[in-house]
Each structure stands twice: as structure tokens, then as C-alpha cells.
Design an enzyme around this catalytic site. Structure first.
Site, PDB file in Angstrom:
ATOM      1  N   GLU A 186      19.018  16.086   5.319  1.00  0.00           N
ATOM      2  CA  GLU A 186      18.044  15.257   4.602  1.00  0.00           C
ATOM      3  C   GLU A 186      17.604  15.927   3.308  1.00  0.00           C
ATOM      4  OE1 GLU A 186      15.989  12.874   8.358  1.00  0.00           O
ATOM      5  OE2 GLU A 186      15.250  14.867   7.792  1.00  0.00           O
TER       6      GLU A 186
ATOM      7  N   ASP B  47      -4.101  -3.944 -13.021  1.00  0.00           N
ATOM      8  CA  ASP B  47      -4.112  -5.044 -13.978  1.00  0.00           C
ATOM      9  C   ASP B  47      -3.711  -4.488 -15.333  1.00  0.00           C
ATOM     10  OD1 ASP B  47      -6.769  -3.995 -15.012  1.00  0.00           O
ATOM     11  OD2 ASP B  47      -7.326  -4.602 -12.989  1.00  0.00           O
TER      12      ASP B  47
END
Length: 620
Positions: free
Chosen positions: A493, A418
Site C-alpha cells: 500500500e 461558496d
């Protein structure tokens, strides 16, 4: 606001209107505070209640913000979920009666975010009127939309009224948390941009308000509780080879902590497990050119701990009932000043003994259970309020003593995401779910209210049916990091990740501080696309994802937004695997912003879990 986070601004950026309401019968006053930031289309609203009577009163309900709409037909957007499935978008019509969201868990919760959007029926991402309310608070909340018999709509947001009855003696004042409100007639992208700008410039504080955040690797999914100092040192070496800036040591480094049954509360280094001192390990990692961060969960305690044996009255728990343990732990009672001092001392002692630590991950894995404060005794209706105020007091003390220390806030993932947190923390861990396909939905929901720089997204081993490219491209939309054993990757990768990290570092100014445009919703299609545009409209990064296309599905072009129609842009696909060639028809070409926004680009395919990252650069 005393003891509460709030929006701040210079005098030339904002004005405040204060309206004083008085109940002549009792002498009770309510002050309504409206802060106006006109450049951002932001209004803040908070309330404080003052007892001007001669007797004690109780505040039973207080809403920090209210909007009344005398006419109009609206939809309500809320963001529901659960652990590892946070911030799902829900859009429903406003109907007669009451529609309510909230939390009674002691935090803003996984289940709902303290945020709501009221949108006109035809509102889309780039068209229509919409209103946002967001609570600057981390505790229990209540949001409500009501439609009455005259088809009038009321929107409310404030403190949860369940288990709330706050006493005020004569002359005392209760301060309610702040709500941020915004409106636009240009769709929900613009609404998000208003809120993102408010966060960046009027909530975030300190060095990391503008500083570029480090790319880190977290040890959790690479090692869990099973590691030594040498394990971590080798992970730091692998991270260095990828261009990663920081290693964060997660759970398991302290006390008797080899699983989640014990140890919380005993914040001394388990040197036997590490095989060395923490300071020695930090120095070794720093000597590689890699910074070192650490995980803590100081608001919690395990019953199997020295702290609980010594201070059982410091934990929130009922005195006369069987104790329920959520994740084998209890919440410390931060309404108690002695407990506040202790929680602050956890950070202070670690930093005093290890001043070279460069980052903290602060976790909070349990809601408040067994709701009873041994400290408050007969004042139990104050617990939820006073506990959160105590949490804020600790956050404030840490921020004041260590203003340059970046801290990530985690709460079992996204249970305490929040606006309050961004006064004290640099970023959120949005969810423990790091499946890249799930993250497309989670990050879509978070982006309605939070800018990319506040949202951590890591490359992990979740969902290996997707490629490392897809997982990395999803993480690159936010504040990117890694949470994976790098030994899992093959040579191609690793090469890909090296290039992706370098591209991210080069472009993260645009990604983290640029204007966000949500272009294609994963809720409406089998694809997803977003883009970021810098303030000068000279650089943009476009992300496109194929999720689960149907067989033979016809793809569609994506029309870009936010560019200057009169500028020319070079289009370049980046983040390609070694040996991979771009399939983008427009790759390497130069196009006007007008063309890209009206005609668009074909960026989707019919492949499962395929991704593209496209850089657009102004050509002079």
C-alpha cells in the site's frame, strides 16, 4: 462592491451596465449592475439601494438577481444535505407556486448551497439548455423559483429576508452581494465549465490562482488530540517517504485543548503538550524537506477559555436566556470592530512568531446560535449582515498582509463553500465525510459549481471495506491529500501511494485546471465516471468507479468527451497496485479521439468498490 467579494475583470474582458431605478414618491433609488463577460458566457448581477429621501427607511427584502421566463417547462436543480452529507443533487419539476431554498444559520450552510440550476426538461450533462445562479456570499441567503397562473417562471436569489430589516439614514446606501449567472444550450457539463473558468480567472486571486497546490497530510485522523512534537515529526518523515509536500497540524496544539470542550480563543502554543516550541517543530519538519501548516478556528470561543472569561460580551449570545452551545462553543460577534481586530491578530501573531508556517486550515464549526449581538444592542436586525461584513473585513486584512499564504477553508466540512471564499482562500474542505463511496456523490454535487482545484479530497481510514487504491483514486479527482496514520499501510500500500502521489503531481495540471466532463452519474447507475481534458486537448485523465454493481450486471462502455476527434491518443491505465495487471482491453493501445468519443471504452466491472485511473496522451 464595497465590503463584499465580487467578480473582477480587465476592461478588455468585461463591460458593466448600470440601470438606475427611482421611486418618484420617496426618492429611493435602486441601481442594478450587470457585469458581462462574453467569452465565458457569464453575466453578474448585483443591486445597491440608495436612500435619496430626507427620512430614514428600512430595506426589508432585496434580491440580487432575478430572471423571468415567459414560457417554457423547466426542472429545478438544488443541492441539499447536512453535516457529513453535503451537496446531494435534487432535480424536481418546477410547479405552480413557490419552491424555495435558503439558510438562516449565519453561513451558507451544510443544508443548502446558495446555487440553483434551471434546466429544460430534456437537458442532460451534454445536451440541452440550462441556467445557473450562484450567490457570491457566505451568509444567510434565499433562493426561490415561482410559477404563476400564466405558466411564467421567475428565478430569484439574494439575501435571506428572515431576520433582515436594514436601516438606511438619508444619503446612505445598502450594497447587496453579487450573483453569477450563466447559460448554455450544450448541457450541464458546459454550464459547469463556464462557472469553473469564471472562478479560476475572475474570482481566485494571488499566487495560488495559478500555482500548483501542495499535496499535504493532515494530522487529525492520524492523531486527533493525542500527539506530541515527536509524533508529528515522525508523521512528517513518513509523509516525506511518500512524496507528500506538507504536514498540517490540526486541532489541539493551543491553550488547554485536549478535547472540544475548552481552549478556543486561547491561541498560545501548548509547549508542554508538544514537548518543544512550535517554531522548533516547524524547523525540524522543514529540515526534512516538508512544509508545515496549522489549523485555527479564530471566529469561535469556548466558554471554558481565558478569552470568554475576559470578554463574554464578544460572543453572540442572548442576555436573558439559557445559552445553547453547539459543539461546546459560541460564535464571536464580528459585527464588533474590536472582535475583528482580535480575530485578525490571531493569524498575525501566529505568523509573526512562526514566519516559516506555509499553510493555514481555517475552520468554522458552528452556525450562529443564541442570536443576539451585545455590540449592536437595539440594532439586532443588522446582525447577520454586519457579522458577515466583519468576517470579510478580517479575511481581507489577512489576504493583504499575507498574500502568499495559502489557506484552506473548512466549516464543519462544507457549511461555508461558496464563491466568496475563493477570493480569500485557495480551497475548501468539502465534507467531514471521507468515506470514498460517499465522496463520489459529494464531489459530484460540488463539481456542478466548483473546479477540482477548489475541492480538497483526502485519503483516510473511513470505510476500510474499500482498498487504499479505491480511496486514493477517489481523492485524486480533486485537490488530493492524506488524513491517515501512514503506519496503517502495509508495504504494498505504501508503494502504491508513492506511485499515486507521483502520478498526481505529474497530472494535476490537467486535473486541477482542465475542463471537467461528468460522464456517468452515481445517481443514475451503480458506477461513476468523470474525466479532465487540458486546454490543448493533448492530455486527459479518466476516472472510473464501480460502486455497488448488482450480481451478473451487464456493464456498458463509457463514451469519452472533450477530445479532439482528429487526434490520436495512447491509452494507459495508471495507479496499479504492486503486481496488479491492467484489465483494460484498450490498455497500451492508440485510438482516435473520434473512436473514444463515439465507441468508448469498457472501464467498468461487476466488482464492489473497484476503480480505474486512465491517462490519455496525444500521439504525434
Amino acid at each position: 462592491l464595497p465590503g463584499l467579494p465580487a467578480v473582477y475583470a480587465d476592461n478588455d474582458e468585461a463591460q458593466t451596465l448600470e440601470i438606475v431605478l427611482e421611486d418618484s414618491a420617496t426618492g429611493v433609488e435602486a441601481m442594478l449592475l450587470y457585469g458581462v463577460l462574453p467569452e465565458l458566457d457569464i453575466i453578474t448581477r448585483s443591486v445597491y439601494v440608495r436612500n435619496q429621501s430626507s427620512e430614514k427607511i428600512y430595506v426589508n427584502k432585496v434580491m440580487s438577481a432575478e430572471l423571468d421566463f415567459l414560457y417554457g417547462d423547466y426542472d429545478l436543480l438544488t443541492f441539499y444535505g447536512r453535516h457529513a452529507m453535503e451537496r446531494n443533487l435534487q432535480r424536481v419539476p418546477v410547479v405552480h407556486g413557490s419552491q424555495m431554498i435558503g439558510s438562516v444559520r449565519g453561513t451558507s450552510s451544510h443544508q443548502y448551497n446558495p446555487m440553483m440550476i434551471l434546466a429544460e426538461k430534456d437537458t442532460t450533462e451534454d445536451h440541452g439548455g440550462c441556467y445557473a445562479m450562484s450567490f457570491v456570499y457566505s451568509g444567510n441567503f434565499q433562493g426561490e423559483v415561482l410559477k404563476d397562473q400564466y405558466n411564467q417562471t421567475r428565478m430569484l436569489l439574494g439575501v435571506q429576508e428572515e431576520c433582515f430589516r436594514y436601516p438606511l439614514e438619508a444619503g446612505e446606501t445598502f450594497y447587496a452581494p453579487e450573483v453569477i449567472l450563466s447559460y448554455t444550450d450544450q448541457g450541464m457539463n458546459r454550464l459547469s465549465q463556464n462557472l469553473h473558468s469564471c472562478i479560476r480567472h475572475h474570482i481566485c486571486r494571488g499566487k495560488y490562482k495559478t500555482a500548483i497546490r501542495p499535496v499535504l497530510v493532515n494530522s487529525w485522523e492520524a492523531a486527533y488530540f493525542d500527539f506530541t512534537g515527536e509524533t508529528l515529526y515522525n508523521l512528517a518523515k513518513e509523509a516525506k517517504s511518500l512524496g507528500i509536500d506538507m504536514l498540517v497540524l490540526d486541532d489541539g496544539w493551543f491553550g488547554k485543548r485536549d478535547d472540544d470542550n475548552s481552549g478556543l480563543g486561547d491561541w498560545y502554543v501548548n509547549e508542554k503538550k508538544l514537548g518543544e516550541t512550535l517554531g522548533g517543530l516547524v524547523k525540524r519538519v522543514n529540515d526534512l524537506g516538508v512544509k508545515f501548516g496549522i489549523w485555527i478556528e479564530p471566529e469561535m470561543v469556548n466558554p471554558k477559555s481565558e478569552l470568554f472569561e475576559k470578554h463574554p460580551d464578544w460572543a453572540i449570545h442572548l442576555p436573558n436566556r439559557e445559552t445553547y452551545y453547539y459543539r461546546n462553543q459560541l460564535v464571536l460577534d464580528l459585527s464588533n470592530p474590536k472582535v475583528q481586530d482580535y480575530v485578525f491578530s490571531v493569524v498575525d501573531n501566529i505568523m509573526t512568531e512562526n514566519p516559516d508556517l506555509a499553510f493555514f486550515k481555517w475552520d468554522c464549526n458552528s452556525p450562529i446560535t443564541n442570536v443576539y449581538s451585545p455590540y449592536l444592542k437595539e440594532k439586532q436586525n443588522q446582525l447577520y449582515i454586519d457579522h458577515v461584513r466583519g468576517v470579510y473585513n478580517v479575511f481581507k486584512r489577512v489576504a493583504e498582509k499575507y498574500p502568499h499564504l495559502p489557506i484552506m477553508l473548512c466549516s464543519g466540512g462544507g457549511a461555508r463553500c461558496d464563491y466568496e471564499a475563493l477570493k480569500y482562500f485557495t480551497e475548501f474542505w468539502c465534507s467531514d465525510n471521507t468515506d470514498p463511496i460517499e465522496r463520489l456523490y459529494i464531489q459530484w454535487g460540488f463539481s456542478q459549481f466548483f473546479p477540482a482545484k477548489a475541492m480538497c479530497a483526502h485519503v483516510t481510514s473511513w470505510n476500510k471495506n474499500t482498498s487504499i487504491k479505491f480511496r486514493t483514486d477517489v481523492a485524486m479527482m480533486c485537490k488530493m491529500g492524506f488524513d491517515i496514520s501512514l503506519k496503517e499501510m502495509n508495504e504494498d500500500e505504501m508503494k502504491y501511494c508513492q506511485e499515486a502521489v507521483a502520478n498526481y503531481k505529474r497530472l494535476k495540471g490537467t486535473i486541477l485546471d482542465g475542463d471537467l466532463y461528468r460522464l456517468v452519474s452515481p445517481y443514475d447507475t451503480n458506477h461513476s465516471s468523470v474525466m479532465y481534458v487540458d486546454k490543448a486537448k493533448s492530455k486527459s485523465v479518466l476516472f472510473a468507479y464501480d460502486i455497488h454493481p448488482r450480481f451478473g450486471e451487464k456493464t456498458f462502455p463509457v463514451k469519452l468527451q472533450g477530445l479532439d476527434p482528429n487526434k490520436k491518443y495512447k491509452v494507459q491505465e495508471i495507479n496499479l497496485m504492486p503486481g496488479q495487471k491492467s484489465t483494460l482491453v484498450t490498455d497500451g493501445g492508440t485510438f482516435s479521439g473520434d473512436f473514444l468519443m463515439k465507441i468508448g471504452m469498457n472501464v467498468f466491472s461487476t466488482a464492489h468498490a473497484r476503480s480505474k485511473v486512465i491517462e490519455l496522451t496525444e500521439v504525434h
